[in-house]
Design a protein around this motif. Sequence first.
Motif, PDB file in Angstrom:
ATOM      1  N   GLN A 135      65.379   3.912  43.953  1.00 45.90           N
ATOM      2  CA  GLN A 135      63.792   3.863  43.474  1.00 45.90           C
ATOM      3  C   GLN A 135      63.777   3.509  41.900  1.00 45.90           C
ATOM      4  O   GLN A 135      62.871   3.188  41.458  1.00 45.90           O
ATOM      5  CB  GLN A 135      63.192   5.534  43.814  1.00 45.90           C
ATOM      6  CG  GLN A 135      63.148   5.868  44.953  1.00 45.90           C
ATOM      7  CD  GLN A 135      62.776   7.334  45.289  1.00 45.90           C
ATOM      8  OE1 GLN A 135      61.875   8.011  44.513  1.00 45.90           O
ATOM      9  NE2 GLN A 135      63.305   8.149  46.291  1.00 45.90           N
ATOM     10  N   CYS A 136      64.696   4.492  41.396  1.00 48.74           N
ATOM     11  CA  CYS A 136      64.844   4.028  39.895  1.00 48.74           C
ATOM     12  C   CYS A 136      64.996   2.627  39.427  1.00 48.74           C
ATOM     13  O   CYS A 136      64.365   1.881  38.457  1.00 48.74           O
ATOM     14  CB  CYS A 136      66.095   4.998  39.095  1.00 48.74           C
ATOM     15  SG  CYS A 136      66.106   4.825  37.223  1.00 48.74           S
ATOM     16  N   GLU A 191      64.198   0.038  41.446  1.00 47.24           N
ATOM     17  CA  GLU A 191      62.852  -0.736  41.734  1.00 47.24           C
ATOM     18  C   GLU A 191      61.925  -0.632  40.850  1.00 47.24           C
ATOM     19  O   GLU A 191      60.964  -1.328  40.334  1.00 47.24           O
ATOM     20  CB  GLU A 191      62.588  -0.237  43.110  1.00 47.24           C
ATOM     21  CG  GLU A 191      63.265  -0.762  44.276  1.00 47.24           C
ATOM     22  CD  GLU A 191      62.634  -0.039  45.776  1.00 47.24           C
ATOM     23  OE1 GLU A 191      62.252   0.863  45.384  1.00 47.24           O
ATOM     24  OE2 GLU A 191      63.631  -0.227  46.633  1.00 47.24           O
ATOM     25  N   LEU A 192      61.642   0.599  40.051  1.00 48.35           N
ATOM     26  CA  LEU A 192      60.528   0.952  39.330  1.00 48.35           C
ATOM     27  C   LEU A 192      61.074   0.175  37.875  1.00 48.35           C
ATOM     28  O   LEU A 192      60.160  -0.313  37.243  1.00 48.35           O
ATOM     29  CB  LEU A 192      60.572   2.397  38.696  1.00 48.35           C
ATOM     30  CG  LEU A 192      59.982   3.438  39.755  1.00 48.35           C
ATOM     31  CD1 LEU A 192      60.131   4.718  39.236  1.00 48.35           C
ATOM     32  CD2 LEU A 192      58.320   2.826  39.793  1.00 48.35           C
ATOM     33  N   GLY A 206      60.801  -3.644  38.722  1.00 41.99           N
ATOM     34  CA  GLY A 206      59.246  -3.945  39.307  1.00 41.99           C
ATOM     35  C   GLY A 206      59.683  -4.510  40.781  1.00 41.99           C
ATOM     36  O   GLY A 206      58.523  -5.188  41.207  1.00 41.99           O
ATOM     37  N   LYS A 242      55.486   4.180  49.190  1.00 43.96           N
ATOM     38  CA  LYS A 242      55.113   4.092  47.832  1.00 43.96           C
ATOM     39  C   LYS A 242      54.710   2.573  47.756  1.00 43.96           C
ATOM     40  O   LYS A 242      53.619   2.345  46.904  1.00 43.96           O
ATOM     41  CB  LYS A 242      56.206   4.553  47.035  1.00 43.96           C
ATOM     42  CG  LYS A 242      55.767   4.472  45.456  1.00 43.96           C
ATOM     43  CD  LYS A 242      54.795   5.292  45.338  1.00 43.96           C
ATOM     44  CE  LYS A 242      54.200   5.172  43.607  1.00 43.96           C
ATOM     45  NZ  LYS A 242      53.017   6.054  43.093  1.00 43.96           N
ATOM     46  N   THR A 294      51.073   0.995  46.240  1.00 43.60           N
ATOM     47  CA  THR A 294      50.836   0.197  45.241  1.00 43.60           C
ATOM     48  C   THR A 294      50.225  -0.883  45.654  1.00 43.60           C
ATOM     49  O   THR A 294      49.268  -1.260  44.642  1.00 43.60           O
ATOM     50  CB  THR A 294      52.280   0.087  44.914  1.00 43.60           C
ATOM     51  OG1 THR A 294      52.985   0.998  44.262  1.00 43.60           O
ATOM     52  CG2 THR A 294      52.273  -0.846  43.450  1.00 43.60           C
ATOM     53  N   GLN A 296      49.115  -1.465  40.770  1.00 44.03           N
ATOM     54  CA  GLN A 296      50.046  -0.991  40.026  1.00 44.03           C
ATOM     55  C   GLN A 296      49.990   0.067  39.138  1.00 44.03           C
ATOM     56  O   GLN A 296      49.078   0.418  38.638  1.00 44.03           O
ATOM     57  CB  GLN A 296      50.669  -2.264  39.045  1.00 44.03           C
ATOM     58  CG  GLN A 296      51.081  -3.312  40.280  1.00 44.03           C
ATOM     59  CD  GLN A 296      52.601  -3.210  40.897  1.00 44.03           C
ATOM     60  OE1 GLN A 296      53.206  -2.269  40.472  1.00 44.03           O
ATOM     61  NE2 GLN A 296      52.439  -4.072  41.802  1.00 44.03           N
ATOM     62  N   GLU A 297      51.198   0.854  38.918  1.00 39.43           N
ATOM     63  CA  GLU A 297      51.220   2.025  37.873  1.00 39.43           C
ATOM     64  C   GLU A 297      51.073   1.539  36.683  1.00 39.43           C
ATOM     65  O   GLU A 297      51.495   0.181  36.203  1.00 39.43           O
ATOM     66  CB  GLU A 297      52.259   2.683  38.088  1.00 39.43           C
ATOM     67  CG  GLU A 297      52.332   3.715  39.432  1.00 39.43           C
ATOM     68  CD  GLU A 297      53.799   4.456  39.508  1.00 39.43           C
ATOM     69  OE1 GLU A 297      53.726   5.441  39.831  1.00 39.43           O
ATOM     70  OE2 GLU A 297      54.823   3.711  39.271  1.00 39.43           O
ATOM     71  N   ARG A 340      55.126   4.615  34.854  1.00 38.72           N
ATOM     72  CA  ARG A 340      56.556   3.966  35.365  1.00 38.72           C
ATOM     73  C   ARG A 340      57.416   4.911  34.757  1.00 38.72           C
ATOM     74  O   ARG A 340      58.304   5.286  35.092  1.00 38.72           O
ATOM     75  CB  ARG A 340      56.317   2.651  35.344  1.00 38.72           C
ATOM     76  CG  ARG A 340      57.625   2.038  35.855  1.00 38.72           C
ATOM     77  CD  ARG A 340      57.466   0.489  36.504  1.00 38.72           C
ATOM     78  NE  ARG A 340      57.144  -0.242  35.345  1.00 38.72           N
ATOM     79  CZ  ARG A 340      56.120  -0.887  35.093  1.00 38.72           C
ATOM     80  NH1 ARG A 340      55.059  -0.583  35.762  1.00 38.72           N
ATOM     81  NH2 ARG A 340      55.725  -1.574  34.026  1.00 38.72           N
ATOM     82  N   ARG A 393      57.834   8.296  35.408  1.00 41.70           N
ATOM     83  CA  ARG A 393      58.706   8.424  36.762  1.00 41.70           C
ATOM     84  C   ARG A 393      60.146   8.182  36.680  1.00 41.70           C
ATOM     85  O   ARG A 393      60.986   8.734  37.209  1.00 41.70           O
ATOM     86  CB  ARG A 393      58.068   7.474  37.678  1.00 41.70           C
ATOM     87  CG  ARG A 393      56.625   7.988  38.273  1.00 41.70           C
ATOM     88  CD  ARG A 393      56.216   7.309  39.461  1.00 41.70           C
ATOM     89  NE  ARG A 393      57.250   7.415  40.423  1.00 41.70           N
ATOM     90  CZ  ARG A 393      57.601   6.473  41.489  1.00 41.70           C
ATOM     91  NH1 ARG A 393      56.805   5.260  41.420  1.00 41.70           N
ATOM     92  NH2 ARG A 393      58.059   6.845  42.407  1.00 41.70           N
ATOM     93  N   ILE A 394      60.424   7.137  35.842  1.00 35.08           N
ATOM     94  CA  ILE A 394      61.838   6.597  35.756  1.00 35.08           C
ATOM     95  C   ILE A 394      62.725   7.579  34.823  1.00 35.08           C
ATOM     96  O   ILE A 394      63.834   7.923  35.252  1.00 35.08           O
ATOM     97  CB  ILE A 394      62.070   5.270  34.747  1.00 35.08           C
ATOM     98  CG1 ILE A 394      61.449   4.318  35.526  1.00 35.08           C
ATOM     99  CG2 ILE A 394      63.433   4.945  34.181  1.00 35.08           C
ATOM    100  CD1 ILE A 394      61.224   2.762  34.730  1.00 35.08           C
TER     101      ILE A 394
END
Length: 450
Positions: free
Chosen positions: A341-342, A344-345, A348, A356, A360, A365-366, A371, A374-375
């Motif tokens: 997940q990290c 991918e964030l 992108g 999720k 999106t 998008q966030e 972002r 979240r990271i």
Amino acid sequence: MEQAPPDPERLLQPAPLEPLGNPDAGLESVVVEEADRPRDEGPGDGTMTENNFWLKKIEISVSEAEKRTGRNAMNMQETYTAYLIETRSVEHIDGQSVLTDSLWRRYSEFELLRNYLLVCYPHIVVPPLPEKRAEFVWHKLSADNMDPDFVERRRIGLENFLLRVASHPILCRDKIFYLFLTQEGNWKETVNETGFQLKADSRLKALNATFRVKNPDKRFTELKHYSDELQSVISHLLRVRARVADRLYGVYKVHGNYGRVFSEWSAIEKEMGDGLQSAGHHMDVYASSIDDILEDEEHYADQLKEYLFYAEALRAVCRKHELMQYDLEMAAQDLASKKQQCEELATGTVRTFSLKGMTTKLFGQETPEQREARIKVLEEQISEGEQQLKSKNLEGREFVKNAWADIERFKEQKNRDLKEALISYAVMQISMCKKGIQVWTNAKECFSKM
């Protein structure tokens, strides 16, 4: 063709402990609670220090069994058996005896003690209790758990259980065990206050771990198979022994007919009468001797039954390892998911389908700030997860090390005990046959003097 059971020596010999390596790679160990490992911090934590550790300085015996009547938790009247535990000091401190007391315990209290030991010492092959109701009995033996002979054998088994625990290098130091021997009132409340029930693993969870663990330790898998085979072999042995006892009882008792016939015959013979009467007496003695013989045999059968129940204790250690291994694998899987997940964030890109990702696409998008936040949260969780996984690996190695050390101790005990029991049983059978030969030798002499 039926396969031979696995070689106990091969299965119980632990393989060398391999290094666990990177937490993300080898999932070779599992979690163990800090409270599960033996400690020496004082009486408040369930163990005893050298200063107040007296169990090696006392003699323990279950000297008496007594039938009682009382009311159970449902306020219903019940009949039960209480057992008198006596402890006698073999050393003195400052000129005074350490322990010279006695107290009564029910079988259910012995069960509570063992359940506590199973939960608090999952890496130990905890000694089993004797059977609560008679199993593998031959037809003349009562299966009633209030039968005096059965109660006597169970009394011996309960004493053996206490001696097994008292002689164990770790279990003997437990404070609850010490209080079991010395504190008659409020002992149940004391053991329940430890909260050991909260640490007990559910059967459903254990079953789930058995089927879902991906990297089981082959040593524990083989040990579990060995325990199944050991239980099967001893069960068959006890069944054969029960059938032999039935037939032997019949053969011996039939000899009583010789005694009756010889006695009746002696009444009509003048010159042969004394010889026939004496021979009949020897046959009667031979026929009645089987009761004591089979009663002695039951004690050897009980020794085999102890290891029948030990097989379940071995499986309990294996189940705990499976549970810890499964917890470790789930923690590793969760850590890998957070790392993905990290990534991918940060890049992108979404490599796998997720809720999720769909959200999106539907709602946009966030923002960069969202972002980044979240990271940051994921990085903190990843750091915590890596530390947790590393800790679980180290704790798991400690569990495996302690478990195999105790399995080695158990293996030596098992080999010694079963060897002695089987030799003693063979000696008893030889002695029984010699007595039979002597009876017929005496009968022969009687016939010769006619």
